[in-house]
Design a protein around this motif. Sequence first.
Motif, PDB file in Angstrom:
ATOM      1  N   MET A   1       0.841  -1.217   0.000  1.00 55.01           N
ATOM      2  CA  MET A   1       0.000   0.000   0.000  1.00 55.01           C
ATOM      3  C   MET A   1       0.865   1.251   0.000  1.00 55.01           C
ATOM      4  SD  MET A   1      -3.274   0.585   2.452  1.00 55.01           S
ATOM      5  CE  MET A   1      -2.573   1.698   3.613  1.00 55.01           C
ATOM      6  N   SER A   2       0.513   2.181  -0.812  1.00 52.91           N
ATOM      7  CA  SER A   2       1.288   3.422  -0.862  1.00 52.91           C
ATOM      8  C   SER A   2       1.085   4.227   0.416  1.00 52.91           C
ATOM      9  CB  SER A   2       0.845   4.242  -2.063  1.00 52.91           C
ATOM     10  OG  SER A   2       1.282   5.567  -1.919  1.00 52.91           O
ATOM     11  N   THR A   3       2.164   4.805   0.931  1.00 52.16           N
ATOM     12  CA  THR A   3       2.029   5.630   2.137  1.00 52.16           C
ATOM     13  C   THR A   3       2.161   7.105   1.808  1.00 52.16           C
ATOM     14  OG1 THR A   3       4.378   5.346   2.539  1.00 52.16           O
ATOM     15  CG2 THR A   3       2.891   3.852   3.707  1.00 52.16           C
ATOM     16  N   LYS A   4       2.155   7.416   0.510  1.00 47.76           N
ATOM     17  CA  LYS A   4       2.225   8.804   0.088  1.00 47.76           C
ATOM     18  C   LYS A   4       1.014   9.560   0.654  1.00 47.76           C
ATOM     19  CE  LYS A   4       3.066  11.455  -4.076  1.00 47.76           C
ATOM     20  NZ  LYS A   4       1.955  11.892  -4.912  1.00 47.76           N
ATOM     21  N   LYS A   5       1.268  10.744   1.180  1.00 53.83           N
ATOM     22  CA  LYS A   5       0.157  11.492   1.779  1.00 53.83           C
ATOM     23  C   LYS A   5      -0.824  11.963   0.708  1.00 53.83           C
ATOM     24  CE  LYS A   5       2.047  13.100   6.100  1.00 53.83           C
ATOM     25  NZ  LYS A   5       3.373  13.734   6.100  1.00 53.83           N
ATOM     26  N   ILE A   6      -2.095  11.814   1.014  1.00 56.00           N
ATOM     27  CA  ILE A   6      -3.123  12.258   0.070  1.00 56.00           C
ATOM     28  C   ILE A   6      -3.468  13.713   0.354  1.00 56.00           C
ATOM     29  CG2 ILE A   6      -5.511  11.894  -0.654  1.00 56.00           C
ATOM     30  CD1 ILE A   6      -5.089   8.929   0.100  1.00 56.00           C
ATOM     31  N   GLN A   7      -3.520  14.498  -0.695  1.00 61.53           N
ATOM     32  CA  GLN A   7      -3.783  15.928  -0.496  1.00 61.53           C
ATOM     33  C   GLN A   7      -5.155  16.330  -1.027  1.00 61.53           C
ATOM     34  OE1 GLN A   7      -0.206  17.982  -1.967  1.00 61.53           O
ATOM     35  NE2 GLN A   7       0.335  17.924   0.203  1.00 61.53           N
ATOM     36  N   ALA A   8      -5.568  17.522  -0.626  1.00 61.78           N
ATOM     37  CA  ALA A   8      -6.861  18.034  -1.094  1.00 61.78           C
ATOM     38  C   ALA A   8      -6.809  18.256  -2.606  1.00 61.78           C
ATOM     39  CB  ALA A   8      -7.189  19.341  -0.390  1.00 61.78           C
ATOM     40  N   ILE A   9      -7.988  18.307  -3.204  1.00 62.58           N
ATOM     41  CA  ILE A   9      -8.096  18.523  -4.647  1.00 62.58           C
ATOM     42  C   ILE A   9      -7.763  19.977  -4.961  1.00 62.58           C
ATOM     43  CG2 ILE A   9      -9.762  18.522  -6.549  1.00 62.58           C
ATOM     44  CD1 ILE A   9     -11.211  16.278  -4.928  1.00 62.58           C
ATOM     45  N   ARG A  10      -7.013  20.171  -6.054  1.00 59.99           N
ATOM     46  CA  ARG A  10      -6.620  21.525  -6.455  1.00 59.99           C
ATOM     47  C   ARG A  10      -7.834  22.444  -6.590  1.00 59.99           C
ATOM     48  NH1 ARG A  10      -3.384  24.780  -9.935  1.00 59.99           N
ATOM     49  NH2 ARG A  10      -4.414  24.651 -11.968  1.00 59.99           N
ATOM     50  N   GLY A  11      -7.716  23.624  -6.012  1.00 61.95           N
ATOM     51  CA  GLY A  11      -8.813  24.582  -6.126  1.00 61.95           C
ATOM     52  C   GLY A  11      -9.921  24.370  -5.107  1.00 61.95           C
ATOM     53  N   MET A  12      -9.723  23.385  -4.223  1.00 63.39           N
ATOM     54  CA  MET A  12     -10.729  23.134  -3.174  1.00 63.39           C
ATOM     55  C   MET A  12     -10.045  23.313  -1.824  1.00 63.39           C
ATOM     56  SD  MET A  12     -13.140  20.200  -4.703  1.00 63.39           S
ATOM     57  CE  MET A  12     -13.618  20.246  -6.443  1.00 63.39           C
ATOM     58  N   ASN A  13     -10.545  24.244  -1.044  1.00 72.19           N
ATOM     59  CA  ASN A  13      -9.810  24.691   0.142  1.00 72.19           C
ATOM     60  C   ASN A  13     -10.351  24.126   1.439  1.00 72.19           C
ATOM     61  OD1 ASN A  13      -8.216  26.536  -1.429  1.00 72.19           O
ATOM     62  ND2 ASN A  13     -10.049  27.820  -1.567  1.00 72.19           N
ATOM     63  N   ASP A  14      -9.429  23.866   2.351  1.00 69.11           N
ATOM     64  CA  ASP A  14      -9.818  23.610   3.734  1.00 69.11           C
ATOM     65  C   ASP A  14      -9.997  24.967   4.398  1.00 69.11           C
ATOM     66  OD1 ASP A  14      -9.435  20.739   3.639  1.00 69.11           O
ATOM     67  OD2 ASP A  14      -7.296  21.175   3.499  1.00 69.11           O
ATOM     68  N   LEU A  15     -10.941  25.033   5.291  1.00 73.67           N
ATOM     69  CA  LEU A  15     -11.120  26.261   6.054  1.00 73.67           C
ATOM     70  C   LEU A  15     -10.622  25.978   7.466  1.00 73.67           C
ATOM     71  CD1 LEU A  15     -12.280  29.103   5.803  1.00 73.67           C
ATOM     72  CD2 LEU A  15     -14.377  28.208   6.777  1.00 73.67           C
ATOM     73  N   LEU A  16      -9.505  26.571   7.816  1.00 72.21           N
ATOM     74  CA  LEU A  16      -8.858  26.243   9.083  1.00 72.21           C
ATOM     75  C   LEU A  16      -9.468  27.059  10.227  1.00 72.21           C
ATOM     76  CD1 LEU A  16      -5.225  25.908   7.738  1.00 72.21           C
ATOM     77  CD2 LEU A  16      -6.958  24.133   8.106  1.00 72.21           C
ATOM     78  N   PRO A  17      -9.287  26.573  11.467  1.00 71.03           N
ATOM     79  CA  PRO A  17      -9.899  27.240  12.619  1.00 71.03           C
ATOM     80  C   PRO A  17      -9.614  28.743  12.675  1.00 71.03           C
ATOM     81  CG  PRO A  17      -8.936  25.171  13.307  1.00 71.03           C
ATOM     82  CD  PRO A  17      -8.580  25.332  11.849  1.00 71.03           C
ATOM     83  N   GLU A  18      -8.388  29.151  12.314  1.00 64.21           N
ATOM     84  CA  GLU A  18      -8.082  30.576  12.435  1.00 64.21           C
ATOM     85  C   GLU A  18      -8.885  31.419  11.432  1.00 64.21           C
ATOM     86  OE1 GLU A  18      -4.219  31.797  11.087  1.00 64.21           O
ATOM     87  OE2 GLU A  18      -3.911  29.915  10.049  1.00 64.21           O
ATOM     88  N   GLN A  19      -9.401  30.775  10.363  1.00 62.25           N
ATOM     89  CA  GLN A  19     -10.202  31.528   9.398  1.00 62.25           C
ATOM     90  C   GLN A  19     -11.695  31.406   9.676  1.00 62.25           C
ATOM     91  OE1 GLN A  19      -8.309  28.889   6.591  1.00 62.25           O
ATOM     92  NE2 GLN A  19      -7.829  30.635   5.291  1.00 62.25           N
ATOM     93  N   SER A  20     -12.079  30.314  10.343  1.00 68.23           N
ATOM     94  CA  SER A  20     -13.514  30.040  10.398  1.00 68.23           C
ATOM     95  C   SER A  20     -14.271  31.059  11.259  1.00 68.23           C
ATOM     96  CB  SER A  20     -13.783  28.611  10.864  1.00 68.23           C
ATOM     97  OG  SER A  20     -13.258  28.417  12.143  1.00 68.23           O
ATOM     98  N   THR A  21     -13.579  31.700  12.217  1.00 63.29           N
ATOM     99  CA  THR A  21     -14.309  32.694  13.009  1.00 63.29           C
ATOM    100  C   THR A  21     -14.731  33.877  12.137  1.00 63.29           C
ATOM    101  OG1 THR A  21     -12.158  33.504  13.719  1.00 63.29           O
ATOM    102  CG2 THR A  21     -13.405  32.198  15.289  1.00 63.29           C
ATOM    103  N   LEU A  22     -13.889  34.252  11.180  1.00 61.46           N
ATOM    104  CA  LEU A  22     -14.244  35.349  10.280  1.00 61.46           C
ATOM    105  C   LEU A  22     -15.419  34.950   9.378  1.00 61.46           C
ATOM    106  CD1 LEU A  22     -13.794  38.122   9.144  1.00 61.46           C
ATOM    107  CD2 LEU A  22     -11.828  37.268   7.856  1.00 61.46           C
ATOM    108  N   TRP A  23     -15.387  33.720   8.916  1.00 63.65           N
ATOM    109  CA  TRP A  23     -16.525  33.224   8.125  1.00 63.65           C
ATOM    110  C   TRP A  23     -17.803  33.246   8.955  1.00 63.65           C
ATOM    111  CZ3 TRP A  23     -16.840  30.290   3.241  1.00 63.65           C
ATOM    112  CH2 TRP A  23     -15.703  30.483   2.442  1.00 63.65           C
TER     113      TRP A  23
END
Length: 431
Positions: A1-23
């Motif tokens: 099994m590959s252990t390469k880290k899977i990343q988010a899809i290009r152009g699709m963003n995670d909204l991190l805790p430090e940003q979510s309060t502004l949202w």
Amino acid sequence: MSTKKIQAIRGMNDLLPEQSTLWQYFEGQVRTLMQRYGYDEIRTPIVEQTALFKRSIGEVTDIVEKEMYTFEDRNGDSLTLRPEGTASCVRAAMEHGLLHNQTQRLWYQGPMFRHERPQKGRYRQFHQIGVETFGLEGPDIDAELILLSARLWKQLGLFEHVTLELNSLGSSEARAAYRERLVAYFDQHFDQLDEDSRRRLSSNPLRILDAKNPAMAEMLAGAPKLIDHLDSESREHFAALTAMLNAAGIDYVLNPRLVRGLDYYGRTVFEWTTTALGSQGTVCAGGRYDGLVEQLGGKPTPAVGFAMGIERLILLLETLDVVPDDARGELDLYLLPIDDTATQPALLLGERLRGELPELALQLHCGGGSFKSRIKKADKSGARLALLLGEDELAKGTATVKFLREDRDQLTLAQDDLTTTLSALLADTSA
Ligand code: ATP
Ligand code: MG
């Protein structure tokens, strides 16, 4: 099994805790505003039958031609991740009989999906807040939508930084007649059309007006203007709308080249734009789409709405640095058991304080650790106060307040008086 880290899809963003309060601040402002204007929220699935978007947005549009996420599900049905919200809103309103002899003022929010080239202010999953009204044909509702959005800009501190652009696309007959004039004009200037525009000449010539190619700017400026060839009803509608905006003190710029990227618009179209975000300058866009319900199989129903792009508005708030402090979602209090004997009493004291002070944002220290590391966590929490509880305090029935952001001596308070003292301390924001 590959252990390469899977990343988010290009152009699709995670909204991190430090940003979510502004949202949350932004979304909270919108939610309250909608309620104050008498608009109700509607929530629809993010996947619909592909045909819904093809029939509503139009086959010869950027969205349908090249931006949709379309796939076959396990039954072989063609489904599409929604690229915008109006079509779903109309479908749901029709399906549930919301348009039958009634008027509706609805709003929604959520992710939209378009396969575009990702860049600042342009993503593949982005978020919109949309407003749609049904059954109202006069210019008063067009004006209300513009005033509602203007109020939102004012509340957010953005009003001085956005411009309202306005146009009328007239009736479908007026547009058809204009289309012929326009094609004749473009035929005369065929050598100046870029490749995209040549392709649109037969399919969707109005969209050529929207072309951003600077080499075409002068030629486009000389094109006949739809606003000069409106049917008389659309002309009156537009004049009444602009009169209402004038009376309400809302400035606008007439933009005869504003045609919007979707087929379903007629009469009023508008955009709120800013110069502070580079070329992704439209933060809100909408207009009237009286023909769409019928086009999707319903009874003729006047409709007007708009959608705003949340990412662009958040970027604008940050770029202009107009985020109020209380939009940062900070903690009031970090409750700190000094040693392990205080763990359970602190847990219970926290619950008591939260019960008695409904506005209080209190974080309890969990997970033990040395005194030094506990104090470090208190500081890192961002809270204004730390409340310390140790053996000494427990024996005396007291608690110690430490000021984490102010140069002030600590206080020792009776636990019985905590509620009153804390609410006074927190109300005093002068520090
Ligand atoms: P543009 O001309 O920038 O491509 P559009 O006409 O395709 O915009 P609409 O379909 O009218 O955009 O969507 C309304 C709003 O949603 C836009 O004004 C913008 O604020 C936002 N928006 C549209 N597409 C994106 C995207 N790919 N990423 C982020 N926001 C977007
Ligand atoms: Mg687009």
